[in-house]
Scaffold this motif. Structure first.
Motif, PDB file in Angstrom:
ATOM      1  N   GLN A 222     -44.765 -32.973 -45.272  1.00 41.80           N
ATOM      2  CA  GLN A 222     -45.205 -33.635 -44.038  1.00 41.80           C
ATOM      3  C   GLN A 222     -44.188 -34.667 -43.570  1.00 41.80           C
ATOM      4  N   LEU A 223     -43.596 -35.424 -44.506  1.00 42.85           N
ATOM      5  CA  LEU A 223     -42.582 -36.411 -44.133  1.00 42.85           C
ATOM      6  C   LEU A 223     -41.357 -35.734 -43.514  1.00 42.85           C
ATOM      7  N   ILE A 224     -40.922 -34.634 -44.124  1.00 47.22           N
ATOM      8  CA  ILE A 224     -39.773 -33.896 -43.601  1.00 47.22           C
ATOM      9  C   ILE A 224     -40.098 -33.331 -42.226  1.00 47.22           C
ATOM     10  N   GLU A 225     -41.272 -32.731 -42.088  1.00 47.54           N
ATOM     11  CA  GLU A 225     -41.666 -32.171 -40.798  1.00 47.54           C
ATOM     12  C   GLU A 225     -41.732 -33.254 -39.731  1.00 47.54           C
ATOM     13  N   GLN A 226     -42.301 -34.413 -40.061  1.00 48.94           N
ATOM     14  CA  GLN A 226     -42.421 -35.485 -39.082  1.00 48.94           C
ATOM     15  C   GLN A 226     -41.055 -36.035 -38.687  1.00 48.94           C
ATOM     16  N   ALA A 227     -40.167 -36.197 -39.661  1.00 55.36           N
ATOM     17  CA  ALA A 227     -38.816 -36.676 -39.350  1.00 55.36           C
ATOM     18  C   ALA A 227     -38.102 -35.693 -38.435  1.00 55.36           C
ATOM     19  N   TYR A 228     -38.275 -34.411 -38.699  1.00 50.15           N
ATOM     20  CA  TYR A 228     -37.659 -33.384 -37.866  1.00 50.15           C
ATOM     21  C   TYR A 228     -38.257 -33.408 -36.466  1.00 50.15           C
ATOM     22  N   LEU A 229     -39.579 -33.500 -36.366  1.00 47.81           N
ATOM     23  CA  LEU A 229     -40.220 -33.556 -35.050  1.00 47.81           C
ATOM     24  C   LEU A 229     -39.799 -34.803 -34.282  1.00 47.81           C
ATOM     25  N   ASP A 230     -39.654 -35.923 -34.972  1.00 45.72           N
ATOM     26  CA  ASP A 230     -39.184 -37.152 -34.323  1.00 45.72           C
ATOM     27  C   ASP A 230     -37.761 -36.965 -33.790  1.00 45.72           C
ATOM     28  N   ALA A 231     -36.911 -36.316 -34.592  1.00 46.81           N
ATOM     29  CA  ALA A 231     -35.534 -36.064 -34.151  1.00 46.81           C
ATOM     30  C   ALA A 231     -35.526 -35.135 -32.942  1.00 46.81           C
ATOM     31  N   LEU A 232     -36.380 -34.122 -32.958  1.00 44.72           N
ATOM     32  CA  LEU A 232     -36.476 -33.215 -31.803  1.00 44.72           C
ATOM     33  C   LEU A 232     -36.947 -33.948 -30.558  1.00 44.72           C
ATOM     34  N   ALA A 233     -37.927 -34.808 -30.706  1.00 46.41           N
ATOM     35  CA  ALA A 233     -38.472 -35.537 -29.562  1.00 46.41           C
ATOM     36  C   ALA A 233     -37.427 -36.454 -28.940  1.00 46.41           C
ATOM     37  N   ALA A 234     -36.481 -36.920 -29.728  1.00 45.12           N
ATOM     38  CA  ALA A 234     -35.454 -37.819 -29.230  1.00 45.12           C
ATOM     39  C   ALA A 234     -34.316 -37.082 -28.521  1.00 45.12           C
ATOM     40  N   GLN A 235     -34.291 -35.769 -28.613  1.00 47.37           N
ATOM     41  CA  GLN A 235     -33.216 -34.971 -28.017  1.00 47.37           C
ATOM     42  C   GLN A 235     -33.499 -34.694 -26.545  1.00 47.37           C
ATOM     43  N   PRO A 236     -32.437 -34.656 -25.730  1.00 46.71           N
ATOM     44  CA  PRO A 236     -32.629 -34.254 -24.331  1.00 46.71           C
ATOM     45  C   PRO A 236     -33.098 -32.803 -24.256  1.00 46.71           C
ATOM     46  N   ASP A 237     -33.811 -32.459 -23.198  1.00 47.42           N
ATOM     47  CA  ASP A 237     -34.341 -31.094 -23.051  1.00 47.42           C
ATOM     48  C   ASP A 237     -33.255 -30.035 -23.120  1.00 47.42           C
ATOM     49  N   ALA A 238     -32.066 -30.344 -22.629  1.00 49.15           N
ATOM     50  CA  ALA A 238     -30.979 -29.361 -22.642  1.00 49.15           C
ATOM     51  C   ALA A 238     -30.581 -28.977 -24.063  1.00 49.15           C
TER      52      ALA A 238
END
Length: 186
Positions: A79-95
C-alpha cells in the motif's frame, strides 16, 4: 498421487478447518474490521501451501499468526509503494501521464524491487539505497557504513544482480516498457 502428498493435503485441510475461523477473527481484530481479513487469511494459507510444511497441532496458531503478520506487513508495504507511485503520478503533467497498462507494469515492477530489497542483507540494502536514492558515491557510502570501498562495490553488485533477477523474473512485465514508463514519472 504419493502417500506423502495425500498426507500433506489432509494436514493442510485439517489446519484450515480447525483454525481458519480463529485466524480470520484474529486478523479482523488486528486490522480493525473485516474488509481485508478474509483475503489475508487466504493469503496466509497460500503461504502454508507454498512452504509445503504444516506445523504440529500445538504450534498451529503461533505459526499461522507469524505467517499472517508477514502477510499484513507485506500488504502495508504494498500500500505504501502504491500510494507513493500514485502520488508521483498525480504530480505529473497530463502530457506525461502513463496509460493504465504502463501504470500497472510500473507498479508491479516497484513491488518486485521492494520485495527484492526486503531479501537483501541490511548493509547491501543500505548501500544500494544510499547510492540510488541519495546519490552518494561509493566512498561516501563506505564512510557512512564503516566499510571499505571494495565492500561497497561487492554490496552494489549483489544488489544489482538481485534487481536484475527480480525484474527478469517478471513474465507479465516488459522491462523496456517498465523502464520507459518509469522514465516518464521520475
Amino acid at each position: 498421487m504419493a502417500t506423502a502428498d495425500i498426507s500433506l493435503q489432509q494436514d493442510i485441510h485439517d489446519l484450515y478447518v480447525n483454525h481458519h475461523g480463529w485466524l480470520h477473527g484474529w486478523l479482523r481484530r488486528r486490522l480493525g474490521g473485516s474488509d481485508h481479513a478474509a483475503d489475508l487469511a487466504h493469503d496466509t494459507y497460500v503461504r502454508v501451501l507454498a512452504s509445503g510444511r504444516v506445523p504440529l497441532a500445538e504450534l498451529a496458531r503461533p505459526h499461522l499468526m507469524q505467517l499472517a503478520k508477514g502477510v499484513v506487513i507485506d500488504r502495508h508495504r504494498r500500500q505504501l509503494i502504491e500510494q507513493a507511485y500514485l502520488d508521483a503520478l498525480a504530480a505529473q503533467p497530463d502530457a506525461w501521464a502513463a496509460s493504465a497498462e504502463e501504470r500497472a507494469i510500473v507498479l508491479q515492477t516497484l513491488l518486485r524491487v521492494g520485495a527484492m530489497l526486503d531479501q537483501l542483507a541490511p548493509k547491501v540494502r543500505e548501500a544500494f539505497l544510499l547510492s540510488q536514492l541519495d546519490g552518494l558515491t561509493y566512498s561516501e557510502i563506505a564512510r557512512q557504513l564503516s566499510v571499505s570501498v571494495g565492500s561497497v562495490r561487492k554490496y552494489m553488485l549483489r544488489a544489482l544482480l538481485a534487481c536484475h533477477a527480480a525484474l527478469s523474473d517478471a513474465p507479465e512485465a516488459d522491462p523496456a516498457a517498465a523502464v520507459s514508463a518509469q522514465g516518464r514519472i521520475g
